[in-house]
Each structure stands twice: as C-alpha cells, then as structure tokens.
Design an enzyme around this catalytic site. Sequence first.
Site, PDB file in Angstrom:
ATOM      1  N   TYR A 141       6.047   1.745   4.540  1.00 31.66           N
ATOM      2  CA  TYR A 141       6.014   0.563   5.406  1.00 31.66           C
ATOM      3  C   TYR A 141       6.734  -0.572   4.701  1.00 31.66           C
ATOM      4  O   TYR A 141       6.491  -0.820   3.516  1.00 31.66           O
ATOM      5  CB  TYR A 141       4.561   0.169   5.681  1.00 31.66           C
ATOM      6  CG  TYR A 141       4.397  -1.049   6.566  1.00 31.66           C
ATOM      7  CD1 TYR A 141       4.674  -0.976   7.932  1.00 31.66           C
ATOM      8  CD2 TYR A 141       3.954  -2.259   6.052  1.00 31.66           C
ATOM      9  CE1 TYR A 141       4.512  -2.089   8.752  1.00 31.66           C
ATOM     10  CE2 TYR A 141       3.795  -3.374   6.861  1.00 31.66           C
ATOM     11  CZ  TYR A 141       4.074  -3.278   8.203  1.00 31.66           C
ATOM     12  OH  TYR A 141       3.914  -4.382   9.010  1.00 31.66           O
ATOM     13  N   ASP A 236      11.014  -1.763  -2.590  1.00 36.50           N
ATOM     14  CA  ASP A 236      10.104  -2.676  -1.920  1.00 36.50           C
ATOM     15  C   ASP A 236       8.868  -2.784  -2.799  1.00 36.50           C
ATOM     16  O   ASP A 236       8.012  -1.899  -2.810  1.00 36.50           O
ATOM     17  CB  ASP A 236       9.763  -2.141  -0.529  1.00 36.50           C
ATOM     18  CG  ASP A 236       8.804  -3.072   0.218  1.00 36.50           C
ATOM     19  OD1 ASP A 236       8.153  -3.901  -0.443  1.00 36.50           O
ATOM     20  OD2 ASP A 236       8.705  -2.952   1.452  1.00 36.50           O
ATOM     21  N   LYS A 264       3.424 -10.872  -0.725  1.00 37.46           N
ATOM     22  CA  LYS A 264       2.229 -11.701  -0.922  1.00 37.46           C
ATOM     23  C   LYS A 264       1.845 -12.018  -2.373  1.00 37.46           C
ATOM     24  O   LYS A 264       1.450 -13.141  -2.674  1.00 37.46           O
ATOM     25  CB  LYS A 264       1.060 -11.054  -0.191  1.00 37.46           C
ATOM     26  CG  LYS A 264       1.109  -9.532  -0.161  1.00 37.46           C
ATOM     27  CD  LYS A 264       0.352  -8.943   1.043  1.00 37.46           C
ATOM     28  CE  LYS A 264       0.777  -7.527   1.331  1.00 37.46           C
ATOM     29  NZ  LYS A 264       0.457  -7.063   2.655  1.00 37.46           N
TER      30      LYS A 264
HETATM   31  N1  HOZ Z   1      -0.855  -3.935   7.029  1.00 30.13           N
HETATM   32  C1  HOZ Z   1      -1.232  -4.726   5.908  1.00 30.13           C
HETATM   33  C2  HOZ Z   1      -1.437  -3.970   4.665  1.00 30.13           C
HETATM   34  N2  HOZ Z   1      -0.529  -2.969   4.364  1.00 30.13           N
HETATM   35  C3  HOZ Z   1      -2.489  -5.475   6.187  1.00 30.13           C
HETATM   36  C4  HOZ Z   1      -2.266  -6.650   6.954  1.00 30.13           C
HETATM   37  C5  HOZ Z   1      -3.504  -7.491   7.217  1.00 30.13           C
HETATM   38  O1  HOZ Z   1      -4.283  -7.136   8.081  1.00 30.13           O
HETATM   39  O2  HOZ Z   1      -3.661  -8.491   6.570  1.00 30.13           O
END
Ligand code: HOZ
Length: 420
Positions: A141, A236, A264
């Site tokens: 992802y 990534d 993040k």
């Molecule tokens: N899809 C995000 C982690 N791989 C989480 C996103 C979220 O709900 O903060």
Amino acid sequence: MTRSEALFAQAQTVMPGGVNSPVRACRSVGTYPRFLEKGKGSHVWDVDGNEYVDFICSWGPLILGHCQEDVEKAVAESIGKGLSFGAPTAIEVEMAQLVCEMTGVEMVRMVNSGTEAVMSALRLARGATGRSKIIKFAGCYHGHSDSMLVKAGSGALTGGAPDSAGVPKEMAEDTLTADYNDLPSVRALLEANRGQVAAVIVEPVAANMGVVPPKPGFLQGLRQLCDEFGSLLIFDEVITGFRLAPGGAQEYYGVRADLVTYGKIIGGGMPVGAYGGSRKLMELVAPLGPVYQAGTLSGNPVAMAAGLTQLKLLKAHPEVYEHLERRGALLQAGLEEALKGMDAQVNRVGSILTVFFTREPVTGYAQAKSSDLEQFKRWYLGLLSQGIYAAPSQFEAMFLSDAHTDADIQKAITAAKNIF
Ligand code: HOZ
C-alpha cells in the site's frame, strides 16, 4: 449504549462509514470503533474511560509514545508564534538537514502525508525517466493516489476493494503488479515492458498486508534489476522510515533506493510526509526543474517542530532501537508461545508485528490472503476486551513505541493466552 457507540451512530449520519479513514471503522472485526480521548506514553483512554495498552501508536508515528514531553513543549512553543505562514521558515531548513543526515538522501521536499509523498515521487520518477509505467507489489500500500490503488493493501484489502472504483482505466494500465519477495515476477514485467518502466516502488518491509519481511536478497535483487533496466527504485518508508533504524530500511538492509518516501513518523504525530533522493533527481523538482509539486501547508512550522524534536531525540538516543528490538522479540516469543499448536504465524521486523491466522508461513500476498479472518476477529475482540488496543484488521501491523514497558508486553501476552 456506550459513549463510543452513541458517537459512532451520530458520525455515521454525517461521515462515510462514520470515519475519516476506513480501517478504523472496525467493520471487518464486527464491532464499533472506540472513540479515543487521550493518550500518555504507551496507553490510551476512550471516551467511556476504558484504558488500553496502545499497539497502534497512531499507525506508527508515535515511536516515543503519546505526549512525549519535549515534542509537546516544542509544539506549544511553535503554536505561540503562529500556525502557518506559507513562507520559508528556519525550522524547515534544520529539519531538511537532519533528514538528509539521518537517511543519506541529498535533498528532501516536505509534503503533508505519505500519499502525497508517493504521488510526488512517482511524478518525479516519470519526469526523470520519460517513462510512464510503474511496478508495484500486490498487497503493498502506498497511499490512495489513483495509480497506487491497484492490488493495494491496508484498508483497500481489508474492505475487499484492492482495486478502487474511480481510477481511470488508462491510469491503472500503467501500474504493473509483481509478487512481493518474487524477483522473477519483477524481471518478467521489466522484460515485457522494456524501456517503459519509470520505477519500481516497494515497501521494504511490507506492512500493509500485515507485516511481511523481505527475503534475504530480495531488496538487493530489486536494486540490481532497476540498474539493469534503467528504472528508478523507490522505497516507500512511510512505515519503516526512522523506525527500523535512524536511516530506516535503507540502513537496516544496506540497500540504497533512488527515491525514498516518508510519512506520518516524520511529523511525530502531526500531518507530514516527505520525499527525497539524490541532488540530481531532486533538482528536477520545481522551481529548479520541470516536475511540478507544491503546497501551502508543506513544511508547516508546527508540524516541523513536532517532527524535528522527535527525530533529534531518535538521533541522540540510538538505544531506543535496541529497546524496540528487545521488546519486539519479547512480544513475538510470548505470542508464539500463546498461540502454539494453532494455525498462526507471528511475523515481525523490529517493532512492527502481525499475527496471521494461517497454516503457511506468510511471505507474500497469497499467503496473507489465506488467513482465517474469523479467527482474526476473535483475536482482535479478545485483545480489546482485555485492554489491548491493536489494529482492527488482519492486513495491518502492531506497532511498539519506546514508551512500552515489559509489563505492557506481558499484559498483551497474558491476554493472548486467554483468547482461544
Ligand atoms: N490505513 C492506515 C494504516 N495502514 C490506517 C489509517 C487510519 O485509519 O488512520
């Protein structure tokens, strides 16, 4: 009805699925999301006053735990000076210098999220090579930009939509998918699309189909294939950056990528992303070069204050990485013991870990998908009811922070023993 349930009912009337990001809706584990109110160190509290050991840590960025004193102080001081200027500030220079020093990239551009970082890095790769195709891996992802929502992991996989509606066919056609940990599948695509592949993008440790470590030689093999076919290699590092080592997966595995994306964690809990690489490549970005990318909130001073303080602490305290490794190993051993005799695999690299409920070792997308999602649901709900806050999806990671204590780890292991 709990306060969380009441809030969720209200939220669903005004927000799709009641959430701002799909996984947290908890649909695949058959419960409602706990609305969180506060965190401290390794613990969080929901609006009903329940306390949990937090193994999500905001999906990674809180590597030093919630409300780390120095980070909080830096944010408070920054807020007192203004929230946003849309102009250069001194702190973003310091931040860029530190990121370059820690990761080995020569130049970096701050953005606001991992999605934006990847989107921009792909554009740069295409601009630099004059090619349009990208190879990604099934189950990896890279945020939710159009071209990356092809066989995507994370929420897309959890919700059963790895290929999103709304992505133009032409866009998806330029995204080729290989199998993670399978170099021949990459070579085959490069050969079939000779001279057309701008970049191969990979999560150096796949963490969005659950944690899947790279097999020995896989990342090195990607490096060689990219060199052989004139494609750029993009790591990534939204999950692995600054987490596996100060220099992320590049340092941990000793493989250099051409471009690296961060997310993040670089903001210490504030919305930040970044992409970087060699001077030669990065000088193609506007205003120096023809690849356009911009943003008013990029390099936002408050976000820089949080991120810079966290990165400085990581640099000054390399022992953090030893603590993370030791507690990660403790958790892995305890969970393996708790699940002995079951069809379960505990995959871990450093401080990220996933328990897969499947008989076969998980080395890629196919094995991850073979997991028993009903078992996962029992697991998740069992942990939650015993005060352990873990990712509500089979296809995500558990995260440790430096604030987690041995007692926190023991609590999770004890909880795991009581579930099945
Ligand atoms: N899809 C995000 C982690 N791989 C989480 C996103 C979220 O709900 O903060």
